[in-house]
Design an enzyme around this catalytic site. Structure first.
Site, short mmCIF file in Angstrom:
data_model
loop_
_atom_site.label_atom_id
_atom_site.label_comp_id
_atom_site.label_asym_id
_atom_site.label_seq_id
_atom_site.Cartn_x
_atom_site.Cartn_y
_atom_site.Cartn_z
N ARG A 44 4.37 29.48 62.73
CA ARG A 44 4.41 30.94 64.03
C ARG A 44 4.17 30.57 64.88
O ARG A 44 3.37 30.50 65.50
CB ARG A 44 4.13 32.20 63.38
N ARG A 70 -3.51 37.09 68.65
CA ARG A 70 -2.67 37.35 67.72
C ARG A 70 -1.12 37.05 69.18
O ARG A 70 -1.71 37.57 70.29
CB ARG A 70 -1.32 38.10 66.99
N LYS A 123 -8.76 38.88 62.44
CA LYS A 123 -7.49 38.85 63.41
C LYS A 123 -7.41 40.15 63.92
O LYS A 123 -8.48 40.46 63.83
CB LYS A 123 -5.75 38.95 62.34
N LYS A 171 -5.33 42.26 66.81
CA LYS A 171 -3.68 42.65 67.51
C LYS A 171 -3.98 43.46 68.64
O LYS A 171 -3.84 44.67 68.73
CB LYS A 171 -2.85 42.53 66.59
N CYS A 175 8.87 43.30 54.89
CA CYS A 175 8.68 41.96 55.44
C CYS A 175 9.26 40.85 54.30
O CYS A 175 9.88 40.93 53.59
CB CYS A 175 7.20 42.34 54.63
N CYS A 193 5.35 34.45 50.47
CA CYS A 193 3.73 35.03 50.83
C CYS A 193 2.89 34.52 49.61
O CYS A 193 3.45 35.41 48.94
CB CYS A 193 4.31 36.38 51.20
N CYS A 250 3.41 43.62 49.25
CA CYS A 250 1.94 44.26 48.81
C CYS A 250 1.25 45.24 49.89
O CYS A 250 1.71 45.97 50.74
CB CYS A 250 1.42 42.85 48.84
N CYS A 294 2.68 44.62 55.98
CA CYS A 294 3.07 43.51 57.67
C CYS A 294 4.56 44.38 57.98
O CYS A 294 4.65 43.89 58.77
CB CYS A 294 3.57 41.98 56.54
FE1 SRM Z 1 0.87 39.75 57.39
C1 SRM Z 1 -0.76 38.10 55.77
C2 SRM Z 1 3.36 38.10 57.20
C3 SRM Z 1 2.64 41.29 60.37
C4 SRM Z 1 -1.07 42.70 58.20
N1 SRM Z 1 1.29 38.39 56.77
C5 SRM Z 1 0.86 37.83 56.08
C6 SRM Z 1 0.72 36.34 55.18
C7 SRM Z 1 0.47 35.24 56.67
C8 SRM Z 1 0.62 36.13 54.61
C9 SRM Z 1 -0.60 35.61 53.67
O1 SRM Z 1 -1.83 35.97 54.73
O2 SRM Z 1 -1.28 34.35 53.45
C10 SRM Z 1 2.18 36.50 55.66
C11 SRM Z 1 3.48 35.58 56.05
C12 SRM Z 1 4.45 35.67 55.35
C13 SRM Z 1 5.48 35.23 54.94
O3 SRM Z 1 5.79 33.72 54.31
O4 SRM Z 1 6.36 33.83 56.25
C14 SRM Z 1 2.65 37.20 56.72
N2 SRM Z 1 2.64 39.43 58.84
C15 SRM Z 1 3.88 39.00 58.38
C16 SRM Z 1 5.02 38.95 59.57
C17 SRM Z 1 5.87 37.58 59.10
C18 SRM Z 1 5.73 40.01 58.19
C19 SRM Z 1 7.08 40.39 58.35
O5 SRM Z 1 8.24 40.40 57.46
O6 SRM Z 1 7.81 39.91 59.88
C20 SRM Z 1 4.87 39.19 60.55
C21 SRM Z 1 4.28 38.53 60.95
C22 SRM Z 1 4.12 39.40 62.55
C23 SRM Z 1 3.61 38.28 63.83
O7 SRM Z 1 5.12 36.76 64.03
O8 SRM Z 1 2.32 37.98 64.65
C24 SRM Z 1 3.20 39.98 59.75
N3 SRM Z 1 1.37 41.46 58.73
C25 SRM Z 1 1.92 42.30 60.39
C26 SRM Z 1 1.60 42.90 60.53
C27 SRM Z 1 2.38 44.40 61.24
C28 SRM Z 1 2.06 44.12 63.22
O9 SRM Z 1 0.90 43.31 62.70
O10 SRM Z 1 2.38 45.04 63.89
C29 SRM Z 1 0.97 44.06 60.12
C30 SRM Z 1 -0.12 45.20 59.88
C31 SRM Z 1 -1.11 46.21 60.65
C32 SRM Z 1 -2.40 45.10 60.31
O11 SRM Z 1 -2.17 43.80 61.33
O12 SRM Z 1 -3.47 45.78 60.01
C33 SRM Z 1 0.43 42.96 58.79
N4 SRM Z 1 -0.12 40.37 56.77
C34 SRM Z 1 -1.38 41.76 57.17
C35 SRM Z 1 -2.48 41.57 56.47
C36 SRM Z 1 -3.81 42.19 56.64
C37 SRM Z 1 -4.40 42.66 57.42
C38 SRM Z 1 -5.58 43.31 57.42
O13 SRM Z 1 -6.25 42.68 58.20
O14 SRM Z 1 -5.65 44.20 56.78
C39 SRM Z 1 -2.35 40.02 55.85
C40 SRM Z 1 -3.34 39.81 54.48
C41 SRM Z 1 -4.50 39.34 55.38
O15 SRM Z 1 -4.76 39.19 56.41
O16 SRM Z 1 -5.64 38.95 54.77
C42 SRM Z 1 -1.29 39.43 56.10
FE1 SF4 Z 2 2.71 38.92 52.30
FE2 SF4 Z 2 2.44 41.67 51.47
FE3 SF4 Z 2 2.53 40.39 54.44
FE4 SF4 Z 2 4.30 41.56 52.57
S1 SF4 Z 2 2.84 42.91 53.16
S2 SF4 Z 2 4.37 39.45 54.24
S3 SF4 Z 2 3.98 40.77 50.56
S4 SF4 Z 2 1.50 40.16 53.31
#
Ligand code: SRM
Ligand code: SF4
Length: 569
Positions: A75, A144, A214, A216, A429, A435, A474, A478
């Protein structure tokens, strides 16, 4: 004896990692496997790198007794999403030289590459660095990528917001030299022998174990809430007077993720903390981060985000703690209002007198013909690009005389065309196949579901109306689905929870309307509600407001139970 809860395993990994080194360097040199050892896969996240395996191929490889098809996601951290055309061309090259042929624009103004095999990883990261970009802290328990309202060329206030995003990103970047040792000066990979050398590494803000989870940060420029201010741990909303930013309203404690069936986990919208001047903003960011560093839950990662720290201790306690560290009181938040989330498509004229064209990129996936089109454009356009917070792309700084030329080229490659307001506001997402946490499809399914819903949209005469629809595979959230007027959250393959009723301006979350809906039933369920909206809405009424007024759902309040207990049986 102490009753201090046992720290989570990740805390030990960080503590032992010698400032994020672990044994990543050695692991990269091991040729008998495409993977890294488990502890190192936690540490690479801080370097912006995730070990994944192709989930489509899992059953076959299991049958053949082969190891999973390991590869890595990298990333690229891009504060405010601003890229030069030259940088875009390097990203384009990496996509085909090292990754799976696509560039993935994320929901946080960053770029992801998928499918990089281990032997190509160091070269990919080094190439990213040659383009004066990096992947450091794009993931992991640190601050981040910092988002800012797109785009900095729109107005002086947007430019200031972007500069603040850059200053915060720089100030909160990890200081460890591990990233350079491992990825850039590969031949000098640290052998771990000299403790003294490593002790030279200091993390004055984070310390040896970084943050509990994390973190943000976003900078918004009202009235547009494209960054989804309330979804983030820390937000700065610009207060603009006479065209200049006079300060920022500060918000804290937003977050989207939850776990199905665990009501102690929930999405939460951020609260107002106060007001700061532009000069104070970086310091405020640092102090908020350090309070979370010291008081965030390091035992249970599911309770470790700032939103839970604030709910446990209270907002007043949090403000007092931040102000004590600042040495001054924050001001009263100023009145401000948002009008919308999402992106504004088409041409806009910037303060610079140049033109900027926002393109819809379905789920941020730039591949095939689209990628070719953007490469051709980047080769002949020196004005650069801005990634939006909603997986879209702005072609920036086009002179009036070149607008037609740019349009023709983009149209030729399918990058411009008529789309319904529903599709333009759709975001999914990544989910499957990369993922590891996906329970259901998202990016590969939402476009088809939108097509199904468009039948009702056409019948209701709503083709031009904007409705925010978001899907995730899920409940981690994201694509920020709990801030969508219609949100879909994957439950199991082909089965989704449906959330309804968020505000179009991102100030109110939605709530669970119906749980565990098979995908074949979704359009049948939502079609009649969409058609009723077309018939019965009041002037200017948004879909999210309509479903509340007409009793489809009770008004969401953000209470944790509302994300877990469905309205409809
Ligand atoms: Fe996310 C985990 C993709 C924005 C909440 N996110 C992941 C992972 C890395 C899966 C993993 O941990 O194994 C995903 C990788 C998928 C892949 O194959 O690429 C993933 N997140 C993404 C992206 C690429 C979604 C997209 O389709 O664009 C976004 C990348 C953002 C970036 O450039 O930094 C992405 N993730 C977000 C957001 C939205 C935001 O930040 O505005 C959220 C919700 C906001 C938040 O953080 O509360 C988000 N991602 C999560 C979570 C849940 C975190 C939590 O504390 O609740 C996980 C799982 C974890 O951290 O355990 C996660
Ligand atoms: Fe993966 Fe869940 Fe984030 Fe979608 S919402 S990219 S399924 S961790």
């Amino acid at each position: 004896m102490t009753d201090t809860p046992k720290l989570s395993a990740n805390e030990g990994i960080k503590e032992r990692s010698r400032y994020l080194r672990g044994t990543i360097g050695e692991g990269l040199r091991r040729s008998e496997t495409g993977s890294l050892v488990a502890d190192d896969t936690q540490l690479t996240k801080f370097h912006g790198i995730y070990q994944q395996d192709d989930r489509d191929l899992r059953p076959e490889r299991r049958r053949k007794k082969m190891e999973p098809a390991y590869s890595f996601m990298a990333r690229v951290r891009i504060p405010g999403g601003v890229l030069t055309s030259a940088q875009w061309l390097v990203m384009d090259r990496i996509a085909s030289d090292f990754a799976n042929g696509s560039i993935r624009l994320t929901t946080r103004q960053a770029i992801q590459f998928h499918g990089i095999i281990k032997t190509n990883l160091a070269r990919s990261i080094a190439t990213i660095n040659e383009a004066l970009l990096d992947t450091l802290a794009a993931c992991g328990d640190v601050n981040r990528n910092v988002m800012s309202a797109a785009n900095p060329f729109e107005s002086p206030a947007h430019a200031e917001a972007w500069k603040l995003a850059g200053r915060i990103a720089g100030h909160l970047a990890p200081r460890t030299r591990a990233y350079h040792e491992i990825w850039i000066d590969g031949e000098k990979v640290h052998d771990g022998a000299s403790e003294a050398t490593i002790e030279d590494d200091e993390e004055p803000i984070y310390g040896r174990t970084y943050l509990p989870r994390k973190f943000k940060i976003v900078v918004a420029v009202p009235p547009v809430n494209d960054v989804d201010l309330y979804a983030h741990d820390l937000g700065f909303a610009a207060v603009v007077e006479g065209g200049r930013v006079v300060g920022y309203n500060v918000t804290v404690g937003g977050g989207m993720g939850m776990t199905h069936g665990e009501p102690t986990t929930y999405p939460r919208l951020a609260d107002g903390l106060g007001f700061c001047t532009p000069e104070q903003a970086v310091d405020v960011a640092e102090k908020v981060v350090t309070v979370q560093r010291d008081f965030g839950d390091r035992a249970d990662r599911k309770q470790a985000r700032l939103k839970y720290t604030i709910d446990r201790r209270g907002l007043d306690w949090f403000r007092t703690e931040v102000e004590a560290r600042l040495g001054y009181r924050l001001g009263e938040a100023r009145p401000l209002a948002f009008e919308r989330t999402g992106d504004r498509f088409g041409w806009t004229k910037g303060a610079d007198g140049l033109w900027h064209l926002c393109l819809y990129i379905a789920n941020g996936r730039v591949a095939g013909e689209m990628r070719t089109g953007l490469r051709r454009l980047a080769e002949s356009h020196d004005g650069g690009f801005v990634l939006t917070p909603n997986q879209n792309l702005i072609v920036t700084r086009v002179s009036g005389g070149r607008k037609r030329l740019v349009e023709t080229l983009l149209r030729e490659h399918g990058l411009l065309g008529e789309l319904t307001g529903l599709r333009r506001n759709a975001m999914a997402c990544v989910a499957l196949p990369s993922c590891g946490l996906a329970l259901a499809e998202s990016e590969r399914y939402l476009p088809d579901l939108v097509t199904e819903l468009e039948a009702a949209i056409e019948r209701a005469g709503l083709a031009g109306d904007e409705i925010v629809v978001r899907m995730t595979g899920c409940p981690n959230g994201c694509a920020r689905p709990y801030l969508a007027e219609i949100g879909f959250v994957g439950r199991s393959p082909g089965v989704y929870d449906i959330f309804l009723g968020a505000a179009f301006d991102g100030s109110r979350p939605n709530r669970l309307y119906k749980a565990k809906v098979p995908q074949a039933e979704i359009a049948g369920l939502l079609g009649p509600i969409i058609e009723a909206y077309g018939r019965e809405r009041r002037a200017g009424e948004r879909f999210g407001d309509f479903v509340i007024r007409t009793g489809v759902i009770p008004a969401p309040t953000g209470a944790p139970a509302e994300y877990h207990e469905p309205v409809a049986a």
